[in-house]
Design an enzyme around this catalytic site. Structure first.
Site, mmCIF file in Angstrom:
data_model
loop_
_atom_site.group_PDB
_atom_site.id
_atom_site.type_symbol
_atom_site.label_atom_id
_atom_site.label_comp_id
_atom_site.label_asym_id
_atom_site.label_seq_id
_atom_site.Cartn_x
_atom_site.Cartn_y
_atom_site.Cartn_z
ATOM 1 N N GLY A 28 0.810 -1.223 0.000
ATOM 2 C CA GLY A 28 0.000 0.000 0.000
ATOM 3 C C GLY A 28 0.836 1.262 0.000
ATOM 4 O O GLY A 28 2.027 1.228 -0.307
ATOM 5 N N LEU A 30 0.521 3.600 -2.157
ATOM 6 C CA LEU A 30 0.952 3.413 -3.545
ATOM 7 C C LEU A 30 1.488 4.693 -4.171
ATOM 8 O O LEU A 30 0.918 5.773 -4.005
ATOM 9 C CB LEU A 30 -0.225 2.887 -4.375
ATOM 10 N N HIS A 31 2.606 4.534 -4.883
ATOM 11 C CA HIS A 31 3.200 5.652 -5.617
ATOM 12 C C HIS A 31 3.420 5.214 -7.065
ATOM 13 O O HIS A 31 3.047 4.096 -7.452
ATOM 14 C CB HIS A 31 4.501 6.107 -4.941
ATOM 15 N N HIS A 34 4.759 1.602 -7.786
ATOM 16 C CA HIS A 34 3.757 0.530 -7.758
ATOM 17 C C HIS A 34 2.884 0.589 -9.016
ATOM 18 O O HIS A 34 2.586 -0.435 -9.637
ATOM 19 C CB HIS A 34 2.829 0.693 -6.554
ATOM 20 N N SER A 183 7.925 4.237 -0.382
ATOM 21 C CA SER A 183 6.956 4.693 0.619
ATOM 22 C C SER A 183 7.688 5.300 1.809
ATOM 23 O O SER A 183 7.170 6.188 2.484
ATOM 24 C CB SER A 183 6.086 3.525 1.080
HETATM 25 P P1 AMP Z 1 6.114 -2.445 -1.352
HETATM 26 O O1 AMP Z 1 4.741 -1.873 -1.260
HETATM 27 O O2 AMP Z 1 7.191 -1.550 -0.851
HETATM 28 O O3 AMP Z 1 6.201 -3.858 -0.839
HETATM 29 O O4 AMP Z 1 6.399 -2.576 -2.916
HETATM 30 C C1 AMP Z 1 5.538 -3.311 -3.756
HETATM 31 C C2 AMP Z 1 6.226 -3.525 -5.079
HETATM 32 O O5 AMP Z 1 6.516 -2.274 -5.691
HETATM 33 C C3 AMP Z 1 7.561 -4.270 -4.904
HETATM 34 O O6 AMP Z 1 7.703 -5.219 -5.943
HETATM 35 C C4 AMP Z 1 8.554 -3.167 -5.036
HETATM 36 O O7 AMP Z 1 9.815 -3.594 -5.519
HETATM 37 C C5 AMP Z 1 7.875 -2.249 -6.049
HETATM 38 N N1 AMP Z 1 8.435 -0.902 -5.975
HETATM 39 C C6 AMP Z 1 8.701 -0.179 -4.855
HETATM 40 N N2 AMP Z 1 9.282 0.993 -5.175
HETATM 41 C C7 AMP Z 1 9.391 1.007 -6.535
HETATM 42 C C8 AMP Z 1 9.913 1.944 -7.472
HETATM 43 N N3 AMP Z 1 10.440 3.106 -7.079
HETATM 44 N N4 AMP Z 1 9.860 1.628 -8.791
HETATM 45 C C9 AMP Z 1 9.324 0.441 -9.192
HETATM 46 N N5 AMP Z 1 8.811 -0.481 -8.352
HETATM 47 C C10 AMP Z 1 8.849 -0.201 -7.047
#
Ligand code: AMP
Length: 294
Positions: A28, A30-31, A34, A183
């Site tokens: 979550g 989300l940016h 994601h 995040s």
């Molecule tokens: P998280 O919510 O941090 O578990 O991330 C969910 C997914 O988004 C994971 O596969 C992360 O590697 C990916 N993610 C996080 N930050 C980035 C980013 N800056 N660019 C691309 N994917 C990302």
């Protein structure tokens, strides 16, 4: 867009999806990072399923589980705009009910780098991802380069446990000045945010040297380390030059692809970044071929 918050409802909704299903697991807040994965899944698949779950088993006892940013309403509004079919938002009690005793562990690769600094982390990740794969039955699963070691660990998991799916790896999305979206950037004050630029700057300095012919892993490592160590507000955890699939350190000069990984504490958060060398490999195709699995 259907939103389900229980395991029986998820199973029923998943069973109704036909064709190719792409899953994007997230915690979550989300940016654009994601959402770039969601966009890829939308383009590749008949249906897109996003999971939002802050997984307690991947946080250490002194880590930021309670403070981790949460914005479910904002997340759902974004996912709706991106044409997501199904969102799964379980609670910790659903995923780990009383009496829960089963964990999935990948050996060796989890012992290095992030594994050294966060000893329980990957066991939590591989456990929850195994559960999410069993629940969502994806044909394709999308993960970000940003967490490159996580991708390498999950690639091992998928191969070793014969999950019938492909891992697609999306390139790290960045702010205009190079800062990798995360995040945890929300924890940075203005001064720390400026200091955090040394992670991407260090990687770029090494990439520049690589493009000028430098192939010695230790020389490349020291070029990045020097940039990181020049910033007083950051405390470098590691700079490593590794084999992208095994995360074993590479000692000898080579033309084979290398992964440079960096981690540093900037104020409260620990931030990660990485880059494949040669630099032209840092797109979906290069990353998926090097880090992903078919
Ligand atoms: P998280 O919510 O941090 O578990 O991330 C969910 C997914 O988004 C994971 O596969 C992360 O590697 C990916 N993610 C996080 N930050 C980035 C980013 N800056 N660019 C691309 N994917 C990302």
């Amino acid at each position: 867009m259907q939103i389900v918050d229980s395991i029986p409802a998820l199973r029923e909704a998943r069973a109704a999806l036909t064709g190719k299903v792409g899953v994007v697991p997230t915690m979550g807040a989300l940016h654009a990072g994601h959402l770039s994965l969601v966009e890829m899944a939308r383009a590749d698949c008949d249906h897109v399923l996003v999971t939002i779950f802050i997984n307690p088993t991947q946080f250490g006892p002194d880590e930021d589980l309670d403070a981790y940013p949460r914005d479910l309403d904002g997340d759902l509004a974004k996912l709706e705009q991106y044409g997501v079919d199904l969102v799964f938002t379980p609670t910790p009690a659903m995923m780990y009910p009383d009496g829960y005793r089963t964990y999935v562990e990948v050996e060796e690769i989890t012992a290095y780098f992030e594994g050294t600094h966060r000893p329980e982390h990957f066991r939590g990740v591989t456990t929850v991802v195994t559960k999410l794969f069993n629940l969502t039955l994806p044909d394709l699963a999308y993960f970000g380069q940003k967490d490159a070691q996580q991708v390498a660990v999950l690639r091992r998991l998928v191969r070793d446990l014969n999950f019938p799916l492909e891992i697609v790896v999306g390139a790290t999305m960045r702010e205009d000045d190079g800062l990798a979206l995360s995040s945890r950037n929300a924890y940075l004050n203005d001064e720390e945010r400026e200091a955090a630029l040394v992670l991407s700057r260090g990687l770029r300095a090494a990439a520049h040297a690589y493009e000028n012919g430098e192939r010695d892993p230790e020389t490349l490592r020291l070029i990045a380390l020097d940039v990181l160590n020049n910033e007083e507000l950051t405390r470098t955890d590691y700079v490593g030059v590794v084999d992208a699939r095994t995360f074993a350190k590479v000692e000898d000069a080579t033309d084979a692809p290398l992964l440079m990984v960096v981690a540093a504490k900037v104020g409260k958060p620990r931030l990660l970044d990485n880059m494949l060398l040669p630099p032209h490999l840092n797109d979906r195709d290069g990353l998926t071929a090097t880090l992903g699995v078919g």
